[in-house]
Design an enzyme around this catalytic site. Structure first.
Site, short mmCIF file in Angstrom:
data_model
loop_
_atom_site.label_atom_id
_atom_site.label_comp_id
_atom_site.label_asym_id
_atom_site.label_seq_id
_atom_site.Cartn_x
_atom_site.Cartn_y
_atom_site.Cartn_z
N LYS A 6 3.01 -15.38 2.16
CA LYS A 6 3.22 -16.09 0.90
C LYS A 6 4.71 -16.36 0.81
O LYS A 6 5.41 -15.90 -0.10
CB LYS A 6 2.69 -15.23 -0.26
CG LYS A 6 2.68 -15.91 -1.61
CD LYS A 6 1.60 -16.98 -1.74
CE LYS A 6 1.70 -17.67 -3.10
NZ LYS A 6 0.79 -18.85 -3.19
N ASP A 66 -12.29 -9.09 4.65
CA ASP A 66 -13.61 -9.08 3.99
C ASP A 66 -14.18 -10.50 3.94
O ASP A 66 -15.37 -10.71 4.14
CB ASP A 66 -13.50 -8.55 2.55
CG ASP A 66 -13.78 -7.05 2.47
OD1 ASP A 66 -13.59 -6.35 3.49
OD2 ASP A 66 -14.17 -6.57 1.39
N TYR A 97 0.83 -1.21 0.00
CA TYR A 97 0.00 0.00 0.00
C TYR A 97 0.86 1.26 0.00
O TYR A 97 0.46 2.28 -0.52
CB TYR A 97 -0.89 0.05 1.25
CG TYR A 97 -2.21 -0.66 1.10
CD1 TYR A 97 -2.27 -1.99 0.71
CD2 TYR A 97 -3.40 0.01 1.37
CE1 TYR A 97 -3.48 -2.64 0.61
CE2 TYR A 97 -4.61 -0.63 1.26
CZ TYR A 97 -4.66 -1.96 0.88
OH TYR A 97 -5.86 -2.59 0.77
N ASP A 118 -3.08 -18.36 0.17
CA ASP A 118 -4.11 -19.04 -0.64
C ASP A 118 -4.78 -20.14 0.17
O ASP A 118 -6.02 -20.30 0.14
CB ASP A 118 -3.52 -19.57 -1.97
CG ASP A 118 -2.21 -20.34 -1.78
OD1 ASP A 118 -1.65 -20.34 -0.66
OD2 ASP A 118 -1.76 -20.95 -2.77
N ASP A 121 -6.42 -6.99 4.10
CA ASP A 121 -7.55 -6.33 3.46
C ASP A 121 -8.50 -7.38 2.89
O ASP A 121 -9.71 -7.36 3.10
CB ASP A 121 -7.04 -5.40 2.35
CG ASP A 121 -8.17 -4.74 1.59
OD1 ASP A 121 -9.13 -4.28 2.25
OD2 ASP A 121 -8.10 -4.68 0.35
C1 IPM Z 1 -10.37 -1.23 4.09
C2 IPM Z 1 -10.59 -0.61 2.74
C3 IPM Z 1 -9.42 0.30 2.42
C4 IPM Z 1 -8.18 -0.56 2.42
C5 IPM Z 1 -9.56 1.07 1.10
C6 IPM Z 1 -10.83 1.88 1.06
C7 IPM Z 1 -8.37 1.94 0.82
O1 IPM Z 1 -10.79 -1.59 1.78
O2 IPM Z 1 -10.23 -0.47 5.08
O3 IPM Z 1 -10.34 -2.45 4.17
O4 IPM Z 1 -7.88 -1.22 1.41
O5 IPM Z 1 -7.50 -0.57 3.43
MG MG Z 2 -10.97 -3.54 2.57
#
Ligand code: IPM
Ligand code: MG
Length: 356
Positions: A191, A251, A143, A223, A247
């Site tokens: 990884k 999710d 990032y 993975d 990240d």
């Molecule tokens: C998160 C989001 C952010 C990230 C984006 C919006 C930059 O997806 O906080 O998970 O990737 O960190």
């Molecule tokens: Mg995110």
């Protein structure tokens, strides 16, 4: 005691959900005889519209002078065509994390029993439920690494993944300390079969693990981790990982609980200062309609009480009140199921306040 909270509602549904979390904090302030001083500041697209920049210097200043930050959400189609440095996500959220030194992102994926039916996983796989804590490194890796640029007249692109030993060390300590207070298991995700940064990551994490002999450490390739999360998520307690893997996996872990709309997060640095935000985004499609789910933001406020203000009991009361409201059948549209009572943002908060 006065505690200063920077309030950054942001865009989309941000303002609606943040105002509800403040109602809950107000109630806590009464009960626990503390005083919360709120200082509101602009962030994201709305800050860009008002000042020409998604993270105005005054906003950063207010955050620096506060004990914690309550953050709503940023972004929306209106600002998607701006150059990256002015976009709400890359131009505000990432620099905010970096400037405030918030390297440790805690994302609990907790299944509320009342919502088990909303999980995409079958009941046999879910078993007794899910309680995973993703500890994501937040200010390093691909990032932020330099160079990050276009070459050859824009036809070649470069991002750089870079980690230093101290960066890995400090986030590893966060994960092991968290695991010590939970089920004493850390799965470190990397990884290492391909990436040099991952091999360093693995070495450093293994070394830090020696300081925590009662915590079991396992290294998992990313993975495989993505697959294991679906196959048998209950094997996980704390998942420790770098910025981009975190990240993605956070999710995935969030979705297993059935609703991204429910999950809070804390971003911490050294000391007790922290930024607290719901994991979900700004949901521009439903903004301003009063239907957004305020629970992730309310639960983020609870994390603020626990991690920044040492008010673990108050935090737990909020979490129990959320659980009670769900058990009584209150649901915003995103988590509504047949037989439940569909309510809006404000009524959902009213229900939480009743059980608080
Ligand atoms: C998160 C989001 C952010 C990230 C984006 C919006 C930059 O997806 O906080 O998970 O990737 O960190
Ligand atoms: Mg995110």
């Amino acid at each position: 005691m006065t505690l200063r909270i920077a309030v950054l509602p942001g865009d989309g549904i941000g303002p609606e959900i943040v105002s509800q979390a403040l109602r809950v904090l107000d109630r806590i302030a009464q009960r626990y005889q503390v005083h919360f001083e709120y200082r509101e500041a602009l962030v994201g697209g709305s800050a860009y519209d008002a000042t020409g920049h998604p993270l105005p210097p005054q906003t950063l200043e207010i955050c620096h002078r506060s004990d914690a930050v309550l953050f709503g959400a940023v972004g929306g189609p209106k600002w998607d065509t701006l150059p990256p440095s002015l976009r709400p996500e890359a131009g505000a959220l990432l620099p905010l994390r970096k400037a405030l030194g918030l390297y440790a992102n805690l994302r609990p994926a907790l299944l509320f029993p009342a919502l088990a039916g909303a999980s995409p996983l079958r009941a046999e796989v879910l078993g007794e439920g899910l309680d995973i804590l993703v500890v994501r490194e937040l200010t390093g890796g691909i990032y932020f690494g330099q160079p990050k640029e276009r070459r050859d007249d824009g036809r070649t692109a470069v991002d750089t993944c870079i980690y230093t030993e101290p960066e890995v060390e400090r986030i590893a300590h966060v994960a092991f300390r968290a695991a010590k207070a939970r089920h004493k298991k850390v799965a470190s995700v990397d990884k290492a079969n391909v990436l040099e940064t991952s091999r360093l990551w693995r070495e450093v994490v293994s070394r830090v693990a020696q300081d925590y002999p009662d915590v079991e450490l396992q290294h998992v390739l990313v993975d495989n981790a993505a697959m294991q999360l679906i196959r048998n998520p209950r094997q996980f307690d704390v998942i420790l990982t770098e910025n981009m893997f975190g990240d993605i996996l956070s999710d995935e872990a969030a979705m297993l609980t059935g609703s991204l709309g429910m999950l809070p997060s804390a971003s911490l640095g050294e000391g007790t200062f922290g930024l607290y935000e719901p994991v979900h985004g700004s949901a521009p499609d439903i903004a301003g309609q009063g239907v957004a789910n305020p629970l992730a933001t309310i639960l983020s406020a609870a994390m603020m009480l626990r991690y920044s203000f040492g008010m673990g009991e108050a935090a737990q009361r909020i979490e129990q009140a959320v659980d009670a409201a769900l058990r009584e059948g209150y649901r915003t549209a995103d988590i509504w199921q047949e037989g439940c009572r569909k309510v809006g943002t404000i009524e959902m908060t009213d229900a939480v306040l009743r059980y608080l």
